[in-house]
Write a protein that holds these residues in place. Structure first.
Motif, PDB file in Angstrom:
ATOM      1  N   SER A 114       0.839  -1.208   0.000  1.00 59.82           N
ATOM      2  CA  SER A 114       0.000   0.000   0.000  1.00 59.82           C
ATOM      3  C   SER A 114       0.870   1.252   0.000  1.00 59.82           C
ATOM      4  CB  SER A 114      -0.897   0.021   1.246  1.00 59.82           C
ATOM      5  OG  SER A 114      -1.766  -1.074   1.269  1.00 59.82           O
ATOM      6  N   ASP A 135      -9.502  -1.522  -0.153  1.00 58.83           N
ATOM      7  CA  ASP A 135     -10.503  -2.004  -1.112  1.00 58.83           C
ATOM      8  C   ASP A 135     -10.238  -3.456  -1.519  1.00 58.83           C
ATOM      9  OD1 ASP A 135     -11.838   0.389  -1.047  1.00 58.83           O
ATOM     10  OD2 ASP A 135     -10.871   1.197  -2.843  1.00 58.83           O
ATOM     11  N   SER A 136      -8.969  -3.790  -1.752  1.00 56.57           N
ATOM     12  CA  SER A 136      -8.647  -5.156  -2.181  1.00 56.57           C
ATOM     13  C   SER A 136      -8.945  -6.165  -1.071  1.00 56.57           C
ATOM     14  CB  SER A 136      -7.177  -5.259  -2.592  1.00 56.57           C
ATOM     15  OG  SER A 136      -6.318  -4.963  -1.500  1.00 56.57           O
ATOM     16  N   GLU A 139     -12.746  -6.629  -0.845  1.00 57.15           N
ATOM     17  CA  GLU A 139     -13.232  -7.469  -1.943  1.00 57.15           C
ATOM     18  C   GLU A 139     -12.976  -8.942  -1.642  1.00 57.15           C
ATOM     19  OE1 GLU A 139     -12.326  -8.178  -6.696  1.00 57.15           O
ATOM     20  OE2 GLU A 139     -11.765  -6.280  -5.772  1.00 57.15           O
ATOM     21  N   THR A 140     -11.774  -9.237  -1.151  1.00 55.06           N
ATOM     22  CA  THR A 140     -11.431 -10.616  -0.805  1.00 55.06           C
ATOM     23  C   THR A 140     -12.260 -11.101   0.370  1.00 55.06           C
ATOM     24  OG1 THR A 140      -9.158 -10.194  -1.546  1.00 55.06           O
ATOM     25  CG2 THR A 140      -9.523 -12.179  -0.264  1.00 55.06           C
TER      26      THR A 140
END
Length: 217
Positions: A114, A135-136, A139-140
């Protein structure tokens, strides 16, 4: 003049390059101070257990570390030092790890790659009383919750649930057979079928699945 509050941070990470970079970033932030760093989870655990009066605000943790990983360390902190917030900064971001950490009350999770701005935003957000997930990671995590729900929705018969529950309660094959008035070989057949159906490797996996399904406490 009122003295400005400085938040106290501790870090556990076995990558020296990351530690050096983090120290450099925090050194330019007057609101934060890193008062202890460790290259493994065990050393940070010992430090926190000994220095209980240090009033640590935030622990920044990697997941993969020698002696004690970040998941076990987060669990220890949440149980024994609940006032300390935790932020995971790791390249490891698999659905099962994220799901486990969120279930254990982690306050934030961002990838190790990051940008500096997101790291500081995560720290600020958590110290202000909210959780922060990149965000990643979100999502995961959404994917992990969906997979968990699918797993829990596998249809089992009443008999299969009975046997799964007894396996989780550590009944032997013969004890289950006696309790349900079935043969030992029938129970072995059910057990083999459940291992295949629930996609686990052994009876330990069956027991864990029974807990997830709420069949045992």
């Amino acid at each position: 003049m009122i003295k400005k509050h400085t938040y106290k941070l501790v870090v556990a990470d076995d990558h020296k390059m990351f530690l050096d970079g983090l120290l450099s970033i925090i050194a330019h932030e007057s609101d934060y101070e890193i008062i202890y760093t460790a290259s493994n989870g065990s050393d940070l655990k010992k430090y926190l257990d000994i220095n209980v009066d240090d009033q640590i605000d935030l622990a920044i943790l990697d997941i993969n570390m020698p002696k004690m990983d970040g998941i076990a360390l987060n669990q220890h902190i949440k149980k024994h030092h609940p006032a300390i917030k935790t932020l995971i900064v790791s390249m490891l971001a698999t659905p099962d790890k994220i799901y486990e950490l969120t279930q254990d009350g982690v306050n934030g999770y961002i990838p190790k790659n990051s940008r500096k701005e997101e790291l500081l935003k995560a720290i600020e957000t958590i110290l202000n009383g909210s959780n922060y997930f990149s965000d990643s990671i979100k999502e995961t995590y959404t994917k992990s919750v969906f997979e968990q729900k699918q797993s829990n929705e596998i249809n089992l018969s009443k008999r299969e649930k009975q046997i799964l529950q007894l396996i989780a309660k550590e009944y032997t094959t013969q004890e289950i057979a006696d309790k349900l008035f079935l043969s030992k070989y029938t129970i072995e057949g059910y057990r083999t079928s459940l291992i295949s159906k629930l996609n686990v490797k052994n009876v330990v996996g069956l027991a864990k699945h029974a807990i997830k399904m709420g069949l045992v406490d």
